[in-house]
Design a protein around this motif. Structure first.
Motif, PDB file in Angstrom:
ATOM      1  N   PHE A 291     -10.518   5.132  -2.994  1.00 48.99           N
ATOM      2  CA  PHE A 291     -10.716   4.558  -2.195  1.00 48.99           C
ATOM      3  C   PHE A 291     -10.427   5.484  -1.173  1.00 48.99           C
ATOM      4  O   PHE A 291      -9.858   5.950  -0.985  1.00 48.99           O
ATOM      5  N   ILE A 292     -11.779   5.657  -0.396  1.00 48.00           N
ATOM      6  CA  ILE A 292     -11.716   6.643   0.676  1.00 48.00           C
ATOM      7  C   ILE A 292     -12.245   6.148   1.994  1.00 48.00           C
ATOM      8  O   ILE A 292     -13.481   5.273   2.287  1.00 48.00           O
ATOM      9  N   VAL A 293     -11.868   6.253   2.698  1.00 49.78           N
ATOM     10  CA  VAL A 293     -11.670   5.613   4.252  1.00 49.78           C
ATOM     11  C   VAL A 293     -12.812   6.256   5.181  1.00 49.78           C
ATOM     12  O   VAL A 293     -12.528   7.352   5.352  1.00 49.78           O
ATOM     13  N   HIS A 294     -13.966   5.924   5.566  1.00 49.48           N
ATOM     14  CA  HIS A 294     -14.878   6.333   6.192  1.00 49.48           C
ATOM     15  C   HIS A 294     -14.675   6.028   7.746  1.00 49.48           C
ATOM     16  O   HIS A 294     -14.587   6.377   8.598  1.00 49.48           O
ATOM     17  N   ARG A 295     -14.617   5.005   8.084  1.00 49.19           N
ATOM     18  CA  ARG A 295     -14.047   4.195   9.200  1.00 49.19           C
ATOM     19  C   ARG A 295     -13.523   2.831   9.552  1.00 49.19           C
ATOM     20  O   ARG A 295     -13.439   2.267   8.075  1.00 49.19           O
ATOM     21  N   GLY A 296     -12.511   3.269  10.130  1.00 45.73           N
ATOM     22  CA  GLY A 296     -11.725   2.027  10.476  1.00 45.73           C
ATOM     23  C   GLY A 296     -10.209   2.691  10.240  1.00 45.73           C
ATOM     24  O   GLY A 296      -9.775   3.630  10.165  1.00 45.73           O
ATOM     25  N   GLU A 297      -9.673   1.565   9.815  1.00 45.53           N
ATOM     26  CA  GLU A 297      -7.759   2.368   9.738  1.00 45.53           C
ATOM     27  C   GLU A 297      -7.183   1.159   8.391  1.00 45.53           C
ATOM     28  O   GLU A 297      -7.428   0.311   8.282  1.00 45.53           O
ATOM     29  N   VAL A 298      -6.477   1.106   7.325  1.00 42.65           N
ATOM     30  CA  VAL A 298      -5.375   0.786   6.097  1.00 42.65           C
ATOM     31  C   VAL A 298      -4.214   1.035   6.589  1.00 42.65           C
ATOM     32  O   VAL A 298      -3.774   2.191   6.293  1.00 42.65           O
ATOM     33  N   LYS A 299      -4.064  -0.238   6.376  1.00 38.17           N
ATOM     34  CA  LYS A 299      -2.292  -0.316   5.640  1.00 38.17           C
ATOM     35  C   LYS A 299      -2.038  -0.446   4.338  1.00 38.17           C
ATOM     36  O   LYS A 299      -2.466  -1.584   3.869  1.00 38.17           O
ATOM     37  N   VAL A 300      -1.099   0.584   3.571  1.00 36.62           N
ATOM     38  CA  VAL A 300      -1.175   0.359   2.636  1.00 36.62           C
ATOM     39  C   VAL A 300       1.147  -0.030   2.501  1.00 36.62           C
ATOM     40  O   VAL A 300       1.872   0.791   3.399  1.00 36.62           O
ATOM     41  N   TYR A 301       1.362  -1.065   1.944  1.00 34.82           N
ATOM     42  CA  TYR A 301       2.385  -1.575   2.099  1.00 34.82           C
ATOM     43  C   TYR A 301       2.753  -2.448   0.951  1.00 34.82           C
ATOM     44  O   TYR A 301       2.157  -2.671   0.303  1.00 34.82           O
ATOM     45  N   ARG A 302       3.624  -2.649   0.234  1.00 32.62           N
ATOM     46  CA  ARG A 302       4.310  -3.210  -0.253  1.00 32.62           C
ATOM     47  C   ARG A 302       5.687  -4.429  -0.316  1.00 32.62           C
ATOM     48  O   ARG A 302       6.391  -4.529   0.345  1.00 32.62           O
ATOM     49  N   LEU A 303       5.725  -5.628  -1.209  1.00 34.40           N
ATOM     50  CA  LEU A 303       6.985  -6.223  -0.760  1.00 34.40           C
ATOM     51  C   LEU A 303       8.468  -6.368  -1.580  1.00 34.40           C
ATOM     52  O   LEU A 303       8.210  -6.363  -2.689  1.00 34.40           O
ATOM     53  N   SER A 304       9.131  -6.411  -1.218  1.00 33.31           N
ATOM     54  CA  SER A 304      10.669  -6.437  -1.804  1.00 33.31           C
ATOM     55  C   SER A 304      10.391  -7.875  -2.046  1.00 33.31           C
ATOM     56  O   SER A 304       9.754  -8.842  -1.899  1.00 33.31           O
ATOM     57  N   ASP A 305      11.099  -8.570  -3.180  1.00 35.72           N
ATOM     58  CA  ASP A 305      11.349  -9.756  -3.572  1.00 35.72           C
ATOM     59  C   ASP A 305      11.648 -10.496  -2.211  1.00 35.72           C
ATOM     60  O   ASP A 305      11.418 -11.615  -3.099  1.00 35.72           O
ATOM     61  N   HIS A 306      11.923 -10.887  -1.761  1.00 38.72           N
ATOM     62  CA  HIS A 306      12.423 -11.508  -0.540  1.00 38.72           C
ATOM     63  C   HIS A 306      11.181 -11.451   0.342  1.00 38.72           C
ATOM     64  O   HIS A 306      11.492 -12.711   1.315  1.00 38.72           O
ATOM     65  N   GLY A 307       9.701 -10.686   0.238  1.00 45.57           N
ATOM     66  CA  GLY A 307       8.511 -10.860   0.886  1.00 45.57           C
ATOM     67  C   GLY A 307       9.087 -10.050   2.507  1.00 45.57           C
ATOM     68  O   GLY A 307       7.553 -10.260   3.017  1.00 45.57           O
ATOM     69  N   LYS A 308      10.029  -9.049   2.154  1.00 43.22           N
ATOM     70  CA  LYS A 308       9.617  -8.278   3.513  1.00 43.22           C
ATOM     71  C   LYS A 308       8.979  -7.178   2.734  1.00 43.22           C
ATOM     72  O   LYS A 308       8.721  -6.347   2.083  1.00 43.22           O
ATOM     73  N   GLU A 309       7.892  -6.644   3.713  1.00 43.24           N
ATOM     74  CA  GLU A 309       7.189  -5.680   4.391  1.00 43.24           C
ATOM     75  C   GLU A 309       7.698  -4.163   4.183  1.00 43.24           C
ATOM     76  O   GLU A 309       8.500  -3.842   5.095  1.00 43.24           O
ATOM     77  N   GLN A 310       7.695  -3.778   3.748  1.00 42.04           N
ATOM     78  CA  GLN A 310       7.568  -2.031   3.391  1.00 42.04           C
ATOM     79  C   GLN A 310       6.785  -1.087   4.004  1.00 42.04           C
ATOM     80  O   GLN A 310       5.813  -1.280   2.634  1.00 42.04           O
ATOM     81  N   LEU A 311       6.517  -0.047   4.645  1.00 41.51           N
ATOM     82  CA  LEU A 311       5.145   0.096   5.109  1.00 41.51           C
ATOM     83  C   LEU A 311       5.397   1.367   3.599  1.00 41.51           C
ATOM     84  O   LEU A 311       6.302   1.816   4.524  1.00 41.51           O
ATOM     85  N   VAL A 312       3.833   1.882   3.275  1.00 36.71           N
ATOM     86  CA  VAL A 312       3.976   3.329   2.904  1.00 36.71           C
ATOM     87  C   VAL A 312       3.264   3.932   3.542  1.00 36.71           C
ATOM     88  O   VAL A 312       4.095   5.154   3.896  1.00 36.71           O
ATOM     89  N   ARG A 313       1.867   3.916   3.832  1.00 36.98           N
ATOM     90  CA  ARG A 313       1.336   4.864   4.592  1.00 36.98           C
ATOM     91  C   ARG A 313      -0.225   4.036   5.797  1.00 36.98           C
ATOM     92  O   ARG A 313       0.096   2.756   4.682  1.00 36.98           O
ATOM     93  N   ILE A 314      -0.260   4.455   6.684  1.00 37.33           N
ATOM     94  CA  ILE A 314      -1.607   4.377   7.495  1.00 37.33           C
ATOM     95  C   ILE A 314      -2.189   5.373   6.768  1.00 37.33           C
ATOM     96  O   ILE A 314      -2.215   6.366   7.194  1.00 37.33           O
ATOM     97  N   LEU A 315      -3.692   4.459   6.422  1.00 31.73           N
ATOM     98  CA  LEU A 315      -4.773   5.339   6.174  1.00 31.73           C
ATOM     99  C   LEU A 315      -5.774   5.531   7.110  1.00 31.73           C
ATOM    100  O   LEU A 315      -6.607   4.166   7.809  1.00 31.73           O
TER     101      LEU A 315
END
Length: 223
Positions: free
Chosen positions: A53-77
């Motif tokens: 998938f390719i971002v043509h317009r806008g912004e997308v956040k890619v992240y993972r969640l730990s076992d405890h539900g804590k968000e870890q950002l991977v990258r902003i597209l």
């Protein structure tokens, strides 16, 4: 939606934009465009990873969640960025979430179609491998920094890397402080507090929430 949008979408992606217009049109014919609103997901962890998938317009956040539900950002597209590249090599499931941060237009190309393109245009494969190598390096560096460096060092090194990328001591944070905190493995309050400390020490100057001028790089990295 205009039939020209998929063509515009693929033409701005580094893995495709080196191709001549006729070849870009062939690729665009295999792409489909979809509009997403803020808060919608392009994919969730566990979803089948079967398309690029390719971002043509806008912004997308890619992240993972730990076992405890804590968000870890991977990258902003941002426009021109792509994800889902692992689908090109094997049938797998996503291990991350791709959440739309603002109204966005996303175009997608299914795995079988992309593989056909890789065979027809070998140059695309080299561009994909180059991007994967860059992302792997960034991921390894991020993991090492979070594991071994203090928050002051993590934040200082991040600001220095932005200055290097932009070839300027005046930089603009590419993400909110909340997302920056997630990326660095800390809290938004800590990020704001540390930036304030850097400013009070005379190492940086802040303008609003995103603009930062590095006044003393040596002191910043040494602090």
């Amino acid at each position: 939606m205009s039939q020209h949008l998929p063509a515009l979408c693929v033409s701005r992606v580094p893995i495709f934009n080196h191709l001549p217009p006729a070849d870009l049109s062939h690729i665009a014919a295999k792409a489909s465009m979809k509009v997403y609103e803020r808060g919608q997901f392009v994919h969730r962890a566990g979803d089948a990873s079967d398309k690029l998938f390719i971002v043509h317009r806008g912004e997308v956040k890619v992240y993972r969640l730990s076992d405890h539900g804590k968000e870890q950002l991977v990258r902003i597209l941002n426009p021109g960025d792509f994800a889902g590249e692992m689908a090109l090599f094997s049938a797998t499931d996503h291990d991350s979430y791709a959440e739309v941060m603002q109204p966005s237009e996303i175009c997608t190309i299914y795995r079988d179609d992309v593989r056909e393109l890789l065979l027809k245009y070998p140059g695309i494969s080299l561009h994909v491998l180059t991007e994967l190598a860059r992302r792997l390096g960034t991921s390894e560096k991020q993991t090492a920094v979070i594991a071994t460096a203090s928050i002051n060092q993590r934040l200082a090194q991040y600001l220095a890397s932005l200055a290097e990328q932009e070839s300027s001591d005046s930089i603009s944070l590419p993400m909110s402080r909340r997302n920056l905190a997630s990326f660095l493995g800390t809290t938004p309050e800590t990020v704001s507090r540390r930036l304030g400390e850097f400013e009070n020490a005379g190492w940086i100057q802040q303008t609003g929430q995103r603009k930062i001028t590095i006044l003393d790089m040596d002191a910043l990295l040494g602090g």
